[in-house]
Scaffold this motif. Structure first.
Motif, PDB file in Angstrom:
ATOM      1  N   UNK A  49      59.658  -9.645 -32.419  1.00 49.24           N
ATOM      2  CA  UNK A  49      61.000  -9.452 -31.028  1.00 49.24           C
ATOM      3  C   UNK A  49      59.715  -9.139 -29.801  1.00 49.24           C
ATOM      4  N   UNK A  50      59.629 -10.787 -28.878  1.00 44.13           N
ATOM      5  CA  UNK A  50      59.028 -10.370 -28.153  1.00 44.13           C
ATOM      6  C   UNK A  50      60.049 -10.636 -26.958  1.00 44.13           C
ATOM      7  N   UNK A  51      59.500  -9.770 -25.352  1.00 43.75           N
ATOM      8  CA  UNK A  51      60.098  -9.750 -24.478  1.00 43.75           C
ATOM      9  C   UNK A  51      59.623 -10.782 -23.108  1.00 43.75           C
ATOM     10  N   UNK A  52      60.198 -11.973 -23.265  1.00 50.64           N
ATOM     11  CA  UNK A  52      60.399 -13.501 -22.360  1.00 50.64           C
ATOM     12  C   UNK A  52      60.054 -12.715 -21.204  1.00 50.64           C
ATOM     13  N   UNK A  90      55.790 -10.883 -24.210  1.00 50.26           N
ATOM     14  CA  UNK A  90      55.270  -9.336 -24.513  1.00 50.26           C
ATOM     15  C   UNK A  90      55.922  -8.818 -25.579  1.00 50.26           C
ATOM     16  N   UNK A  91      54.758  -7.979 -26.528  1.00 48.94           N
ATOM     17  CA  UNK A  91      55.343  -7.089 -27.425  1.00 48.94           C
ATOM     18  C   UNK A  91      55.892  -5.936 -27.066  1.00 48.94           C
ATOM     19  N   UNK A 121      50.670  -1.968 -22.260  1.00 54.07           N
ATOM     20  CA  UNK A 121      49.432  -1.889 -21.152  1.00 54.07           C
ATOM     21  C   UNK A 121      50.738  -3.708 -21.122  1.00 54.07           C
ATOM     22  N   UNK A 122      50.547  -3.921 -21.863  1.00 54.35           N
ATOM     23  CA  UNK A 122      50.363  -5.754 -21.522  1.00 54.35           C
ATOM     24  C   UNK A 122      51.800  -5.590 -20.130  1.00 54.35           C
ATOM     25  N   UNK A 178      64.541 -12.645 -24.835  1.00 53.71           N
ATOM     26  CA  UNK A 178      63.659 -12.085 -26.434  1.00 53.71           C
ATOM     27  C   UNK A 178      63.854 -13.138 -27.272  1.00 53.71           C
ATOM     28  N   UNK A 179      62.790 -13.080 -27.082  1.00 54.95           N
ATOM     29  CA  UNK A 179      63.044 -14.402 -29.104  1.00 54.95           C
ATOM     30  C   UNK A 179      61.471 -13.842 -29.886  1.00 54.95           C
ATOM     31  N   UNK A 180      62.490 -14.147 -31.197  1.00 58.87           N
ATOM     32  CA  UNK A 180      61.017 -14.226 -32.471  1.00 58.87           C
ATOM     33  C   UNK A 180      60.786 -15.306 -32.425  1.00 58.87           C
ATOM     34  N   UNK A 181      59.710 -15.266 -33.063  1.00 65.28           N
ATOM     35  CA  UNK A 181      59.307 -17.434 -34.006  1.00 65.28           C
ATOM     36  C   UNK A 181      58.987 -16.562 -35.417  1.00 65.28           C
TER      37      UNK A 181
END
Length: 165
Positions: A42-45, A138-139, A144-145, A159-162
């Motif tokens: 699950x990433x923040x977009x 970004x996870x 740090x990222x 948020x999204x999941x590929x």
């Protein structure tokens, strides 16, 4: 959601909490079973601020064999790569989901903690051909990222999941 599944099934699954459940483990596992692919992280977009006049950081177009570049090529087309002259930073641009311009960066462990990540992501919008929005996934656990992108003015959008092999 962009998946070949019955919208009524999705609506039933997420009805109790349509904001949280679409990214919950149970729903993602059920969706994975339906589409026959494994969910990723699950990433923040985030979306970048408007570009500065130029990158503001010396970058060199590069052909490098780097894990960040290999990963980008799995999920993106039109991948282009720059490095800092000393090779401590790698910046990757490509076309991802729905053809959107996407950025990823990597900072050599020996060069971390000095603002290079923030400088790389701040430079990226000026490198997008024809301007236009620049996106990043970004996870959230990669603090740090996430801090680098936020410090460079990127704003969270969703948020999204590929899903993939």
């Amino acid at each position: 959601m962009a998946a070949d599944v019955d919208p009524a099934w999705v609506a039933r699954c997420v009805a109790p909490d349509p904001l949280a459940l679409p990214l919950g483990a149970r729903f993602l596992a059920a969706l994975a079973d339906r589409v026959g692919a494994e969910p990723g992280v699950v990433d923040a977009v985030l979306v970048a601020p408007p570009p500065a006049a130029g990158p503001g950081l010396e970058l060199v177009p590069a052909q490098v064999d780097h894990p960040r570049v290999a990963r980008a090529r799995l999920h993106r087309t039109d991948v282009r790569v720059w490095t800092t002259p000393d090779g401590a930073g790698v910046l990757v641009l490509g076309r991802g989901v729905a053809g959107r311009a996407e950025v990823s960066v990597e900072v050599d462990p020996a060069a971390r903690g000095r603002g290079l990540g923030t400088a790389l992501v701040a430079a990226a919008p000026a490198l997008v051909p024809g301007g236009g929005p620049l996106w990043a996934q970004v996870a959230p656990a990669n603090t740090a990222s996430l801090r680098a992108f936020l410090a460079a003015g990127y704003r969270p959008v969703c948020a999204e999941v590929l899903f993939g092999p």
